[in-house]
Design a protein around this motif. Sequence first.
Motif, PDB file in Angstrom:
ATOM      1  N   MET A   1      -0.903  43.592  13.977  1.00 15.47           N
ATOM      2  CA  MET A   1      -1.412  42.261  13.610  1.00 15.47           C
ATOM      3  C   MET A   1      -1.015  41.292  14.716  1.00 15.47           C
ATOM      4  O   MET A   1       0.162  41.202  15.067  1.00 15.47           O
ATOM      5  CB  MET A   1      -0.810  41.811  12.273  1.00 15.47           C
ATOM      6  CG  MET A   1      -1.158  42.715  11.105  1.00 15.47           C
ATOM      7  SD  MET A   1      -0.530  42.094   9.527  1.00 15.47           S
ATOM      8  CE  MET A   1       1.259  42.236   9.757  1.00 15.47           C
TER       9      MET A   1
ATOM     10  N   ASP B   1      -5.242  50.650  15.693  1.00 15.76           N
ATOM     11  CA  ASP B   1      -6.139  49.491  15.743  1.00 15.76           C
ATOM     12  C   ASP B   1      -5.308  48.222  15.877  1.00 15.76           C
ATOM     13  O   ASP B   1      -4.091  48.252  15.723  1.00 15.76           O
ATOM     14  CB  ASP B   1      -6.952  49.408  14.441  1.00 15.76           C
ATOM     15  CG  ASP B   1      -8.368  48.879  14.676  1.00 15.76           C
ATOM     16  OD1 ASP B   1      -8.561  48.171  15.687  1.00 15.76           O
ATOM     17  OD2 ASP B   1      -9.253  49.163  13.864  1.00 15.76           O
TER      18      ASP B   1
ATOM     19  N   ILE C   1      -5.699  43.861  14.725  1.00 20.08           N
ATOM     20  CA  ILE C   1      -6.511  42.870  14.023  1.00 20.08           C
ATOM     21  C   ILE C   1      -5.911  41.502  14.296  1.00 20.08           C
ATOM     22  O   ILE C   1      -4.686  41.328  14.289  1.00 20.08           O
ATOM     23  CB  ILE C   1      -6.575  43.183  12.508  1.00 20.08           C
ATOM     24  CG1 ILE C   1      -7.519  42.202  11.804  1.00 20.08           C
ATOM     25  CG2 ILE C   1      -5.198  43.199  11.873  1.00 20.08           C
ATOM     26  CD1 ILE C   1      -7.875  42.635  10.395  1.00 20.08           C
ATOM     27  N   GLU C   2      -6.780  40.532  14.612  1.00 24.75           N
ATOM     28  CA  GLU C   2      -6.311  39.189  14.946  1.00 24.75           C
ATOM     29  C   GLU C   2      -6.199  38.313  13.705  1.00 24.75           C
ATOM     30  O   GLU C   2      -7.064  38.315  12.845  1.00 24.75           O
ATOM     31  CB  GLU C   2      -7.275  38.535  15.944  1.00 24.75           C
ATOM     32  CG  GLU C   2      -7.175  39.097  17.350  1.00 24.75           C
ATOM     33  CD  GLU C   2      -8.008  38.287  18.332  1.00 24.75           C
ATOM     34  OE1 GLU C   2      -7.499  37.268  18.833  1.00 24.75           O
ATOM     35  OE2 GLU C   2      -9.158  38.673  18.588  1.00 24.75           O
TER      36      GLU C   2
ATOM     37  N   PHE D   1      -7.230  36.923   9.403  1.00 24.43           N
ATOM     38  CA  PHE D   1      -8.263  37.937   9.234  1.00 24.43           C
ATOM     39  C   PHE D   1      -8.853  37.891   7.831  1.00 24.43           C
ATOM     40  O   PHE D   1      -8.221  37.467   6.882  1.00 24.43           O
ATOM     41  CB  PHE D   1      -7.733  39.339   9.522  1.00 24.43           C
ATOM     42  CG  PHE D   1      -6.285  39.543   9.171  1.00 24.43           C
ATOM     43  CD1 PHE D   1      -5.343  39.643  10.177  1.00 24.43           C
ATOM     44  CD2 PHE D   1      -5.870  39.634   7.852  1.00 24.43           C
ATOM     45  CE1 PHE D   1      -4.003  39.836   9.871  1.00 24.43           C
ATOM     46  CE2 PHE D   1      -4.542  39.844   7.534  1.00 24.43           C
ATOM     47  CZ  PHE D   1      -3.603  39.936   8.557  1.00 24.43           C
TER      48      PHE D   1
ATOM     49  N   ALA E   1     -12.220  42.890   6.882  1.00 20.45           N
ATOM     50  CA  ALA E   1     -11.786  43.389   8.188  1.00 20.45           C
ATOM     51  C   ALA E   1     -10.449  44.117   8.067  1.00 20.45           C
ATOM     52  O   ALA E   1     -10.251  45.195   8.652  1.00 20.45           O
ATOM     53  CB  ALA E   1     -11.670  42.240   9.180  1.00 20.45           C
ATOM     54  N   LEU E   2      -9.536  43.542   7.287  1.00 21.73           N
ATOM     55  CA  LEU E   2      -8.224  44.155   7.090  1.00 21.73           C
ATOM     56  C   LEU E   2      -8.363  45.517   6.403  1.00 21.73           C
ATOM     57  O   LEU E   2      -7.791  46.516   6.851  1.00 21.73           O
ATOM     58  CB  LEU E   2      -7.337  43.238   6.248  1.00 21.73           C
ATOM     59  CG  LEU E   2      -5.986  43.834   5.849  1.00 21.73           C
ATOM     60  CD1 LEU E   2      -5.096  43.990   7.062  1.00 21.73           C
ATOM     61  CD2 LEU E   2      -5.303  42.961   4.800  1.00 21.73           C
TER      62      LEU E   2
ATOM     63  N   CYS F   1      -9.658  48.181   8.722  1.00 21.00           N
ATOM     64  CA  CYS F   1      -8.617  48.707   9.620  1.00 21.00           C
ATOM     65  C   CYS F   1      -7.717  49.708   8.900  1.00 21.00           C
ATOM     66  O   CYS F   1      -7.371  50.756   9.437  1.00 21.00           O
ATOM     67  CB  CYS F   1      -7.759  47.569  10.157  1.00 21.00           C
ATOM     68  SG  CYS F   1      -8.527  46.626  11.474  1.00 21.00           S
TER      69      CYS F   1
ATOM     70  N   SER G   1     -16.573  45.211  17.774  1.00 18.59           N
ATOM     71  CA  SER G   1     -15.363  44.480  18.157  1.00 18.59           C
ATOM     72  C   SER G   1     -14.757  45.079  19.415  1.00 18.59           C
ATOM     73  O   SER G   1     -14.992  46.243  19.759  1.00 18.59           O
ATOM     74  CB  SER G   1     -14.322  44.531  17.030  1.00 18.59           C
ATOM     75  OG  SER G   1     -13.797  45.838  16.912  1.00 18.59           O
TER      76      SER G   1
END
Length: 202
Positions: free
Chosen positions: A82, A101, A103-104, A107, A111-112, A115, A189
């Motif tokens: 993260m 992966d 994730i920005e 989120f 999306a979370l 992942c 992405s």
Amino acid sequence: MSKPYSIYVVDDDEAIRRSLSFMLKTSGYAVQLFEGGNAFMKAATDLSPGCVLLDVRMPDMDGLEVQRELRARGVMLPVVIMTGHGDIDMAVAAMKGGASDFIEKPFEKAALLGCVEAARRISVADRGANARAQDAQARLNILTDRERDVLDGLVEGLPNKTIAYDLGISPRTVEIHRSNLMQKLEVKSLAEALRIAFHAGE
């Protein structure tokens, strides 16, 4: 009834831990929270199979250190990094170190969960690494030389402006190549594009 899949949230921000816990528990996961890298590492070797949601910037032990220590101890839990805005270079380093992966923040729930499910599939099907490498290489082969140059820059964690300077082209041209290569690789992405490159051993 099958046991819920475990998610281990490691983040020094209490509000984020609470938010993630609620989001994941209501989606059917078992959740354990850790307020930092040291607390997590004390428990890491005794944890049941699951996925680690790991914040990259923490005061006691950053995400990259936690990841290295996990591998050193032979703990092969899949890791999703993260990251806050501007930490893309750290996220790239994390993926090179084996993260499934990144994730920005902030989120969205979809999306979370995407992942987490991807990490879960990777942990279940890790034996297919060789097949993934061959598939990734085949996908990269359809890129032009310049698109490969741009992707190589992204793999190094470089911003568009730096890639443009190194290649002697404009940042706008880099954006076009980046858009084209993502279209050809059929990804939405940057993380997905990087994952293909890493699987191919770039």
